[in-house]
Write a protein that holds these residues in place. Structure first.
Motif, PDB file in Angstrom:
ATOM      1  N   GLU A 197      10.399 -13.615  12.687  1.00 10.99           N
ATOM      2  CA  GLU A 197      10.778 -13.983  14.060  1.00 10.99           C
ATOM      3  C   GLU A 197       9.726 -14.872  14.706  1.00 10.99           C
ATOM      4  N   ASN A 198       8.458 -14.467  14.637  1.00  7.73           N
ATOM      5  CA  ASN A 198       7.379 -15.203  15.302  1.00  7.73           C
ATOM      6  C   ASN A 198       7.178 -16.602  14.747  1.00  7.73           C
ATOM      7  N   ASN A 199       7.393 -16.777  13.437  1.00  2.00           N
ATOM      8  CA  ASN A 199       7.145 -18.069  12.791  1.00  2.00           C
ATOM      9  C   ASN A 199       8.421 -18.854  12.520  1.00  2.00           C
ATOM     10  N   ASN A 200       9.541 -18.351  13.040  1.00  2.46           N
ATOM     11  CA  ASN A 200      10.830 -19.051  12.921  1.00  2.46           C
ATOM     12  C   ASN A 200      11.172 -19.351  11.453  1.00  2.46           C
ATOM     13  N   LEU A 201      11.070 -18.326  10.596  1.00  2.58           N
ATOM     14  CA  LEU A 201      11.329 -18.502   9.159  1.00  2.58           C
ATOM     15  C   LEU A 201      12.674 -17.894   8.717  1.00  2.58           C
ATOM     16  N   GLN A 202      13.626 -17.753   9.647  1.00  2.00           N
ATOM     17  CA  GLN A 202      14.917 -17.151   9.306  1.00  2.00           C
ATOM     18  C   GLN A 202      15.650 -17.935   8.228  1.00  2.00           C
ATOM     19  N   ASP A 203      15.402 -19.241   8.136  1.00  2.00           N
ATOM     20  CA  ASP A 203      16.066 -20.042   7.109  1.00  2.00           C
ATOM     21  C   ASP A 203      15.394 -19.905   5.736  1.00  2.00           C
ATOM     22  N   LYS A 204      14.168 -19.370   5.699  1.00  2.00           N
ATOM     23  CA  LYS A 204      13.440 -19.200   4.428  1.00  2.00           C
ATOM     24  C   LYS A 204      13.461 -17.760   3.922  1.00  2.00           C
ATOM     25  N   ILE A 205      13.320 -16.792   4.817  1.00  2.00           N
ATOM     26  CA  ILE A 205      13.338 -15.373   4.436  1.00  2.00           C
ATOM     27  C   ILE A 205      14.641 -14.782   4.947  1.00  2.00           C
ATOM     28  N   ILE A 206      15.521 -14.419   4.020  1.00  2.00           N
ATOM     29  CA  ILE A 206      16.879 -14.014   4.357  1.00  2.00           C
ATOM     30  C   ILE A 206      16.983 -12.511   4.612  1.00  2.00           C
ATOM     31  N   ASP A 207      16.369 -11.698   3.754  1.00  2.00           N
ATOM     32  CA  ASP A 207      16.512 -10.249   3.870  1.00  2.00           C
ATOM     33  C   ASP A 207      15.282  -9.547   3.307  1.00  2.00           C
ATOM     34  N   ILE A 208      15.010  -8.356   3.842  1.00  2.00           N
ATOM     35  CA  ILE A 208      13.887  -7.527   3.377  1.00  2.00           C
ATOM     36  C   ILE A 208      14.422  -6.105   3.252  1.00  2.00           C
ATOM     37  N   VAL A 209      14.293  -5.503   2.054  1.00  4.81           N
ATOM     38  CA  VAL A 209      14.912  -4.207   1.789  1.00  4.81           C
ATOM     39  C   VAL A 209      13.918  -3.238   1.163  1.00  4.81           C
ATOM     40  N   VAL A 210      13.951  -1.989   1.644  1.00  4.38           N
ATOM     41  CA  VAL A 210      13.234  -0.885   1.010  1.00  4.38           C
ATOM     42  C   VAL A 210      14.333   0.034   0.459  1.00  4.38           C
ATOM     43  N   PRO A 211      14.643  -0.037  -0.851  1.00  2.00           N
ATOM     44  CA  PRO A 211      15.737   0.776  -1.397  1.00  2.00           C
ATOM     45  C   PRO A 211      15.463   2.277  -1.250  1.00  2.00           C
ATOM     46  N   GLU A 212      16.470   2.976  -0.730  1.00  2.00           N
ATOM     47  CA  GLU A 212      16.358   4.422  -0.547  1.00  2.00           C
ATOM     48  C   GLU A 212      17.596   5.092  -1.090  1.00  2.00           C
ATOM     49  N   LEU A 271       0.849  -1.183   0.000  1.00 10.50           N
ATOM     50  CA  LEU A 271       0.000   0.000   0.000  1.00 10.50           C
ATOM     51  C   LEU A 271       0.891   1.241   0.000  1.00 10.50           C
ATOM     52  N   SER A 272       0.416   2.322  -0.556  1.00  2.91           N
ATOM     53  CA  SER A 272       1.191   3.551  -0.657  1.00  2.91           C
ATOM     54  C   SER A 272       1.578   4.070   0.732  1.00  2.91           C
ATOM     55  N   GLY A 273       2.876   4.307   0.920  1.00  2.00           N
ATOM     56  CA  GLY A 273       3.371   4.832   2.183  1.00  2.00           C
ATOM     57  C   GLY A 273       3.565   3.781   3.266  1.00  2.00           C
ATOM     58  N   TYR A 274       3.318   2.512   2.973  1.00  2.00           N
ATOM     59  CA  TYR A 274       3.412   1.448   3.976  1.00  2.00           C
ATOM     60  C   TYR A 274       4.710   0.642   3.871  1.00  2.00           C
ATOM     61  N   GLU A 275       5.667   1.081   3.061  1.00  2.00           N
ATOM     62  CA  GLU A 275       6.867   0.286   2.796  1.00  2.00           C
ATOM     63  C   GLU A 275       7.617  -0.079   4.072  1.00  2.00           C
ATOM     64  N   LYS A 276       7.913   0.907   4.921  1.00  2.00           N
ATOM     65  CA  LYS A 276       8.662   0.655   6.161  1.00  2.00           C
ATOM     66  C   LYS A 276       7.844  -0.187   7.137  1.00  2.00           C
ATOM     67  N   MET A 277       6.532   0.048   7.193  1.00  9.71           N
ATOM     68  CA  MET A 277       5.678  -0.734   8.069  1.00  9.71           C
ATOM     69  C   MET A 277       5.650  -2.199   7.607  1.00  9.71           C
ATOM     70  N   VAL A 278       5.568  -2.417   6.296  1.00 10.69           N
ATOM     71  CA  VAL A 278       5.575  -3.780   5.757  1.00 10.69           C
ATOM     72  C   VAL A 278       6.898  -4.454   6.092  1.00 10.69           C
ATOM     73  N   GLN A 279       8.009  -3.723   5.931  1.00  9.52           N
ATOM     74  CA  GLN A 279       9.325  -4.279   6.256  1.00  9.52           C
ATOM     75  C   GLN A 279       9.370  -4.705   7.726  1.00  9.52           C
ATOM     76  N   SER A 280       8.904  -3.838   8.592  1.00 10.76           N
ATOM     77  CA  SER A 280       8.874  -4.140  10.028  1.00 10.76           C
ATOM     78  C   SER A 280       7.964  -5.326  10.325  1.00 10.76           C
ATOM     79  N   ASN A 281       6.771  -5.349   9.734  1.00 11.39           N
ATOM     80  CA  ASN A 281       5.831  -6.457   9.944  1.00 11.39           C
ATOM     81  C   ASN A 281       6.401  -7.782   9.443  1.00 11.39           C
ATOM     82  N   LEU A 282       7.110  -7.745   8.312  1.00 11.44           N
ATOM     83  CA  LEU A 282       7.705  -8.972   7.778  1.00 11.44           C
ATOM     84  C   LEU A 282       8.811  -9.481   8.697  1.00 11.44           C
ATOM     85  N   PHE A 283       9.655  -8.585   9.223  1.00  9.21           N
ATOM     86  CA  PHE A 283      10.703  -9.012  10.160  1.00  9.21           C
ATOM     87  C   PHE A 283      10.072  -9.654  11.401  1.00  9.21           C
TER      88      PHE A 283
END
Length: 188
Positions: free
Chosen positions: A42-57, A26-38
């Motif tokens: 953590e909550n679902n123990n998916l560190q071996d599946k999701i390696i990195d999440i980036v909002v290019p700036e 959603l527009s303007g939600y990039e940082k919130m989505v990044q935070s929610n994904l991190f």
């Protein structure tokens, strides 16, 4: 029958290697989505599946009331880059995250971006072993205002992913900072 098994084994090998994908938000939600994904990782123990999440700036200099100010601006509004190993479970968890609208790809299914796009968007940091030039080498500038200029590498900064290059402009030796991806070593 063997061809089908070979195709499936190739897909499984490809799925074992993390790749970069693009999420639409959603527009303007990039940082919130990044935070929610991190948090979801953590909550679902998916560190071996999701390696990195980036909002290019990128840095942008703005002037307000006569004062110059450096502001970080999103390169791609409404998009977040995610490096992950694709599985249906991970796809479901990511798409159910608040603020995520879909993956970029046909019918919302993720399509990995190419290595060239990863380098161009500076999603991964370049290490010393990956550089094909060193201090003292002659380089050519590939992009930006100094495109096609030739210079000599004086300093390499891995923190900022930039190189200090001495170029000749208007008969003077001038030091300039150029990103790694915008230069190429000249073979002598």
């Amino acid at each position: 029958m063997e061809d089908t098994q070979n195709i499936q084994s190739t897909e499984n090998k490809q799925n074992d290697k993390p790749q970069w994908y693009v999420l639409q938000t959603l527009s303007g939600y990039e940082k919130m989505v990044q935070s929610n994904l991190f948090t979801m990782v953590e909550n679902n123990n998916l560190q071996d599946k999701i390696i990195d999440i980036v909002v290019p700036e990128e840095e942008e200099i703005t002037e307000k009331n006569g004062k110059k100010k450096v502001v970080m601006r999103r390169k791609y509004p409404c998009y977040v880059f995610i490096k992950m190993i694709y599985t249906k479970h991970v796809w479901y968890m990511v798409t159910q995250t608040r603020g995520v609208t879909c993956f970029c790809g046909p019918q919302g299914r993720p399509v990995p971006i190419t290595e060239e796009e990863v380098k161009r968007n500076q999603l991964e940091r370049i290490t010393e072993e990956e550089l094909d030039f060193k201090v003292g080498d002659q380089i050519e500038v590939l992009g930006g205002a100094l495109k096609d200029f030739v210079g000599e590498v004086k300093e390499i900064n891995f923190d900022t992913q930039k190189v200090k290059v001495i170029v000749s402009m208007f008969g003077r030796e001038t030091p300039v900072d150029i990103e790694f991806i915008n230069i190429r070593k000249i073979n002598a």
